[in-house]
Scaffold this motif. Structure first.
Motif, PDB file in Angstrom:
ATOM      1  N   ILE A  40       0.841  -1.204   0.000  1.00  0.00           N
ATOM      2  CA  ILE A  40       0.000   0.000   0.000  1.00  0.00           C
ATOM      3  C   ILE A  40       0.871   1.248   0.000  1.00  0.00           C
ATOM      4  N   VAL A  41       1.887   1.255   0.859  1.00  0.00           N
ATOM      5  CA  VAL A  41       2.816   2.395   0.908  1.00  0.00           C
ATOM      6  C   VAL A  41       3.498   2.564  -0.445  1.00  0.00           C
ATOM      7  N   ARG A  42       3.878   1.458  -1.056  1.00  0.00           N
ATOM      8  CA  ARG A  42       4.531   1.508  -2.366  1.00  0.00           C
ATOM      9  C   ARG A  42       3.601   2.097  -3.425  1.00  0.00           C
ATOM     10  N   ALA A  43       2.331   1.704  -3.380  1.00  0.00           N
ATOM     11  CA  ALA A  43       1.361   2.212  -4.351  1.00  0.00           C
ATOM     12  C   ALA A  43       1.158   3.720  -4.167  1.00  0.00           C
ATOM     13  N   LEU A  44       1.058   4.179  -2.938  1.00  0.00           N
ATOM     14  CA  LEU A  44       0.900   5.607  -2.667  1.00  0.00           C
ATOM     15  C   LEU A  44       2.102   6.392  -3.176  1.00  0.00           C
ATOM     16  N   THR A  45       3.290   5.852  -2.929  1.00  0.00           N
ATOM     17  CA  THR A  45       4.522   6.546  -3.301  1.00  0.00           C
ATOM     18  C   THR A  45       4.725   6.572  -4.815  1.00  0.00           C
ATOM     19  N   GLU A  46       4.552   5.431  -5.460  1.00  0.00           N
ATOM     20  CA  GLU A  46       4.812   5.345  -6.891  1.00  0.00           C
ATOM     21  C   GLU A  46       3.826   6.167  -7.714  1.00  0.00           C
ATOM     22  N   HIS A  47       2.575   6.212  -7.270  1.00  0.00           N
ATOM     23  CA  HIS A  47       1.553   6.936  -8.034  1.00  0.00           C
ATOM     24  C   HIS A  47       1.341   8.363  -7.531  1.00  0.00           C
ATOM     25  N   LYS A  48       2.055   8.735  -6.473  1.00  0.00           N
ATOM     26  CA  LYS A  48       1.985  10.086  -5.913  1.00  0.00           C
ATOM     27  C   LYS A  48       0.551  10.486  -5.575  1.00  0.00           C
ATOM     28  N   VAL A  49      -0.139   9.604  -4.858  1.00  0.00           N
ATOM     29  CA  VAL A  49      -1.497   9.868  -4.404  1.00  0.00           C
ATOM     30  C   VAL A  49      -1.534   9.774  -2.885  1.00  0.00           C
ATOM     31  N   PRO A  94     -15.936  -1.356  -4.849  1.00  0.00           N
ATOM     32  CA  PRO A  94     -15.147  -0.740  -3.775  1.00  0.00           C
ATOM     33  C   PRO A  94     -15.570  -1.221  -2.388  1.00  0.00           C
ATOM     34  N   LEU A  95     -14.585  -1.497  -1.574  1.00  0.00           N
ATOM     35  CA  LEU A  95     -14.822  -1.936  -0.195  1.00  0.00           C
ATOM     36  C   LEU A  95     -14.522  -0.825   0.804  1.00  0.00           C
ATOM     37  N   GLY A  96     -13.574   0.026   0.459  1.00  0.00           N
ATOM     38  CA  GLY A  96     -13.160   1.091   1.359  1.00  0.00           C
ATOM     39  C   GLY A  96     -12.005   1.862   0.777  1.00  0.00           C
ATOM     40  N   VAL A  97     -11.407   2.706   1.611  1.00  0.00           N
ATOM     41  CA  VAL A  97     -10.284   3.546   1.188  1.00  0.00           C
ATOM     42  C   VAL A  97      -9.200   3.477   2.250  1.00  0.00           C
ATOM     43  N   VAL A  98      -7.966   3.353   1.793  1.00  0.00           N
ATOM     44  CA  VAL A  98      -6.821   3.461   2.701  1.00  0.00           C
ATOM     45  C   VAL A  98      -6.085   4.743   2.351  1.00  0.00           C
ATOM     46  N   SER A  99      -6.016   5.654   3.304  1.00  0.00           N
ATOM     47  CA  SER A  99      -5.328   6.925   3.084  1.00  0.00           C
ATOM     48  C   SER A  99      -4.040   6.967   3.897  1.00  0.00           C
ATOM     49  N   GLU A 100      -3.275   8.003   3.663  1.00  0.00           N
ATOM     50  CA  GLU A 100      -2.049   8.177   4.445  1.00  0.00           C
ATOM     51  C   GLU A 100      -2.373   8.256   5.932  1.00  0.00           C
ATOM     52  N   GLY A 101      -3.526   8.863   6.244  1.00  0.00           N
ATOM     53  CA  GLY A 101      -3.923   8.971   7.645  1.00  0.00           C
ATOM     54  C   GLY A 101      -4.179   7.629   8.296  1.00  0.00           C
ATOM     55  N   ASP A 102      -4.634   6.645   7.496  1.00  0.00           N
ATOM     56  CA  ASP A 102      -4.869   5.304   8.035  1.00  0.00           C
ATOM     57  C   ASP A 102      -3.559   4.577   8.336  1.00  0.00           C
ATOM     58  N   LEU A 103      -2.489   4.997   7.653  1.00  0.00           N
ATOM     59  CA  LEU A 103      -1.204   4.316   7.823  1.00  0.00           C
ATOM     60  C   LEU A 103      -0.337   4.955   8.914  1.00  0.00           C
ATOM     61  N   LEU A 104      -0.607   6.202   9.241  1.00  0.00           N
ATOM     62  CA  LEU A 104       0.239   6.915  10.199  1.00  0.00           C
ATOM     63  C   LEU A 104       0.328   6.274  11.583  1.00  0.00           C
ATOM     64  N   PRO A 105      -0.755   5.679  12.113  1.00  0.00           N
ATOM     65  CA  PRO A 105      -0.627   5.053  13.433  1.00  0.00           C
ATOM     66  C   PRO A 105       0.490   4.021  13.508  1.00  0.00           C
ATOM     67  N   LYS A 106       0.789   3.368  12.392  1.00  0.00           N
ATOM     68  CA  LYS A 106       1.885   2.397  12.382  1.00  0.00           C
ATOM     69  C   LYS A 106       3.212   3.098  12.635  1.00  0.00           C
ATOM     70  N   SER A 107       3.397   4.272  12.008  1.00  0.00           N
ATOM     71  CA  SER A 107       4.631   5.034  12.216  1.00  0.00           C
ATOM     72  C   SER A 107       4.715   5.539  13.651  1.00  0.00           C
TER      73      SER A 107
END
Length: 219
Positions: A26-35, A47-60
């Motif tokens: 997912i991180v790779r897809a966000l980075t490569e496509h600049k979205v 569509p089932l849902g959306v994963v945004s950068e905000g959904d990934l930040l808790p991991k960091s």
């Protein structure tokens, strides 16, 4: 009057991942496509849902220095921090719009749901695009002359059947000024309100007179 539709403003090439996509993909897809977000879809393209950068930040945040980081107290944030696949990370259910929705309809749904983007689906609920708040704001890039001609042609002429030489329309940076006169006082707020609904209008100021005050109470 014809309003711009979501289908005219949306991005058709949507970056998607399956529900089982691992965190790093997912991180790779966000980075490569600049979205800033990806759509999560099933095998049929629904569509089932959306994963945004905000959904990934808790991991960091969860990987900060143990002695200096604060514990995650929110249950949802804790689940996000522990999640490793798209179906666990995504915000669901997906908030969707149709391509024939107007900008106003899409904006109201975004505001009501507190989201930054809508997935766009066709009649079969298959993903056909994505529209963001920035996309919806594109209507304010319409040039002043186009807005002016739409007010004159659609609002004053075809909708209200007004005498066009009785009303002057000026548009500057999306700000509309109306000068002139109408037959009835009750028409003034109607004209102002309809002008405000024209795509790209930022403000309406009217200086309209009238021949008959039809709002006065009867005898």
């Amino acid at each position: 009057m014809k309003h711009r539709e979501v289908g005219e403003l949306m991005t058709r090439e949507v970056v998607t991942v399956p529900g089982g996509a691992p965190f790093k993909d997912i991180v790779r897809a966000l980075t490569e496509h600049k979205v800033s977000a990806v759509a999560v879809v099933d095998n049929a393209g629904h569509p089932l849902g959306v994963v945004s950068e905000g959904d990934l930040l808790p991991k960091s945040a969860d990987q900060g220095d143990f002695f200096r980081s604060l514990p995650v107290t929110d249950a949802l944030e804790h689940e996000k921090a522990e999640a490793t696949r798209a179906e666990e990370l995504m915000s669901a259910p997906a908030v969707c719009a149709g391509p024939d929705w107007t900008v106003a309809e899409a904006a109201r749904l975004m505001e009501a749901q507190g989201v930054k983007r809508l997935l766009v689906v066709d009649a079969a609920d298959k993903l056909v695009g994505i529209v963001s708040r920035r996309d919806l704001l594109k209507i304010f890039l319409r040039d002043d002359d186009t807005i002016r001609q739409e007010i004159i042609g659609d609002v004053l002429d075809r909708t209200l059947r007004q005498e066009l030489d009785a009303i002057t329309v000026q548009v500057t940076d999306g700000r509309v000024e109306l000068h002139g006169s109408v037959q009835f006082k009750s028409l003034v707020p109607v004209i102002e309100r309809l002008c405000r609904t024209v795509d790209g209008v930022v403000q309406v100021t009217q200086h309209l007179g009238y021949a008959v005050d039809d709002l006065l109470p009867g005898p």
